[in-house]
Write a protein that holds these residues in place. Sequence first.
Motif, PDB file in Angstrom:
ATOM      1  N   THR A 102      15.017 -12.138   1.057  1.00 16.18           N
ATOM      2  CA  THR A 102      14.834 -11.919  -0.378  1.00 16.18           C
ATOM      3  C   THR A 102      13.368 -12.119  -0.735  1.00 16.18           C
ATOM      4  O   THR A 102      12.754 -13.091  -0.309  1.00 16.18           O
ATOM      5  N   THR A 103      12.842 -11.201  -1.502  1.00 16.55           N
ATOM      6  CA  THR A 103      11.477 -11.317  -2.017  1.00 16.55           C
ATOM      7  C   THR A 103      11.543 -11.273  -3.534  1.00 16.55           C
ATOM      8  O   THR A 103      12.136 -10.356  -4.095  1.00 16.55           O
ATOM      9  N   GLU A 104      10.943 -12.259  -4.155  1.00 17.27           N
ATOM     10  CA  GLU A 104      10.848 -12.300  -5.610  1.00 17.27           C
ATOM     11  C   GLU A 104       9.379 -12.197  -5.986  1.00 17.27           C
ATOM     12  O   GLU A 104       8.562 -13.003  -5.544  1.00 17.27           O
ATOM     13  N   ILE A 105       9.067 -11.206  -6.782  1.00 11.55           N
ATOM     14  CA  ILE A 105       7.685 -10.973  -7.207  1.00 11.55           C
ATOM     15  C   ILE A 105       7.629 -11.161  -8.719  1.00 11.55           C
ATOM     16  O   ILE A 105       8.364 -10.506  -9.457  1.00 11.55           O
ATOM     17  N   SER A 106       6.757 -12.063  -9.148  1.00 12.92           N
ATOM     18  CA  SER A 106       6.643 -12.359 -10.574  1.00 12.92           C
ATOM     19  C   SER A 106       5.175 -12.473 -10.954  1.00 12.92           C
ATOM     20  O   SER A 106       4.287 -12.260 -10.134  1.00 12.92           O
ATOM     21  N   GLU A 107       4.939 -12.857 -12.190  1.00 14.45           N
ATOM     22  CA  GLU A 107       3.570 -13.018 -12.673  1.00 14.45           C
ATOM     23  C   GLU A 107       2.855 -14.170 -11.978  1.00 14.45           C
ATOM     24  O   GLU A 107       1.631 -14.209 -11.928  1.00 14.45           O
ATOM     25  N   SER A 129      -5.459  -7.606  -1.664  1.00 16.10           N
ATOM     26  CA  SER A 129      -5.288  -6.217  -2.089  1.00 16.10           C
ATOM     27  C   SER A 129      -3.872  -5.756  -1.767  1.00 16.10           C
ATOM     28  O   SER A 129      -3.070  -6.498  -1.212  1.00 16.10           O
ATOM     29  N   PHE A 130      -3.596  -4.503  -2.125  1.00 15.38           N
ATOM     30  CA  PHE A 130      -2.304  -3.917  -1.798  1.00 15.38           C
ATOM     31  C   PHE A 130      -2.483  -2.462  -1.415  1.00 15.38           C
ATOM     32  O   PHE A 130      -3.475  -1.822  -1.771  1.00 15.38           O
ATOM     33  N   VAL A 131      -1.517  -1.957  -0.663  1.00 19.34           N
ATOM     34  CA  VAL A 131      -1.490  -0.552  -0.243  1.00 19.34           C
ATOM     35  C   VAL A 131      -0.157   0.018  -0.704  1.00 19.34           C
ATOM     36  O   VAL A 131       0.890  -0.614  -0.545  1.00 19.34           O
ATOM     37  N   GLU A 132      -0.217   1.207  -1.263  1.00 17.20           N
ATOM     38  CA  GLU A 132       1.012   1.899  -1.643  1.00 17.20           C
ATOM     39  C   GLU A 132       1.087   3.203  -0.869  1.00 17.20           C
ATOM     40  O   GLU A 132       0.167   4.018  -0.907  1.00 17.20           O
ATOM     41  N   ARG A 164       4.292  -1.854  -9.488  1.00 18.78           N
ATOM     42  CA  ARG A 164       2.955  -1.260  -9.447  1.00 18.78           C
ATOM     43  C   ARG A 164       2.062  -1.879 -10.515  1.00 18.78           C
ATOM     44  O   ARG A 164       0.899  -2.211 -10.259  1.00 18.78           O
ATOM     45  N   ALA A 165       2.604  -2.082 -11.710  1.00 20.10           N
ATOM     46  CA  ALA A 165       1.832  -2.700 -12.799  1.00 20.10           C
ATOM     47  C   ALA A 165       1.458  -4.143 -12.446  1.00 20.10           C
ATOM     48  O   ALA A 165       0.321  -4.567 -12.680  1.00 20.10           O
ATOM     49  N   LEU A 166       2.402  -4.893 -11.876  1.00 23.99           N
ATOM     50  CA  LEU A 166       2.106  -6.271 -11.452  1.00 23.99           C
ATOM     51  C   LEU A 166       1.008  -6.293 -10.392  1.00 23.99           C
ATOM     52  O   LEU A 166       0.097  -7.123 -10.440  1.00 23.99           O
ATOM     53  N   LEU A 167       1.103  -5.399  -9.432  1.00 24.59           N
ATOM     54  CA  LEU A 167       0.114  -5.365  -8.354  1.00 24.59           C
ATOM     55  C   LEU A 167      -1.264  -4.987  -8.878  1.00 24.59           C
ATOM     56  O   LEU A 167      -2.271  -5.593  -8.496  1.00 24.59           O
ATOM     57  N   ILE A 168      -1.319  -3.993  -9.748  1.00 22.36           N
ATOM     58  CA  ILE A 168      -2.617  -3.563 -10.296  1.00 22.36           C
ATOM     59  C   ILE A 168      -3.225  -4.664 -11.161  1.00 22.36           C
ATOM     60  O   ILE A 168      -4.438  -4.880 -11.150  1.00 22.36           O
TER      61      ILE A 168
END
Length: 175
Positions: A102-107, A129-132, A164-168
């Motif tokens: 499980t992965t939880e991604i938040s602010e 950084s991140f890659v999409e 995507r918005a969280l990552l950016i």
Amino acid sequence: MISITRVLTFEEYAASNKLALRYGTLRRKCKFFVYLYAMPTLGLLLFLFATWMLIDTWKSSDTYVSWFIWMGGSLCWIFCPWFFRKRTRRSYKEQELHLPWTTEISETGVHSVIPGKAASHFEWTFFSSFVETSELFIILQRKRPIFITVPKDSLDPVQQIELRALLITNLKPVA
């Protein structure tokens, strides 16, 4: 907050591992290029040269044992991508990524859990950084070979936009 529970396939792990190496430090980029592209190419050329020299010395009845050694060494270089894939598969099994995780991604950051095995929480400042890609979101840590893989097929379109918005907001995309 986005919560994803799924099994990471080996193909997804291998793809994210290659991208993490490709977009890592200069040392990792060079190692990746040499190990997967330069060594097999040079190995093939060396194998052809050693074969030609073996045939040439065999006809002239000189000693030709050393050319067998050169051919064996060049075969090792040719199979470097196979060795890389084997080492990646071993790493995949050791991390037990074939289990549901499980992965939880938040602010606040990224929290990953493999039930009964491991749990980790990383703040956004830990990642660089991140890659999409068309199949994956990969969150990278530049100085260490650490990455979090989020397959897009485990997200609905609204979650993809939110992620995507969280990552950016928190990281810079890799160009």
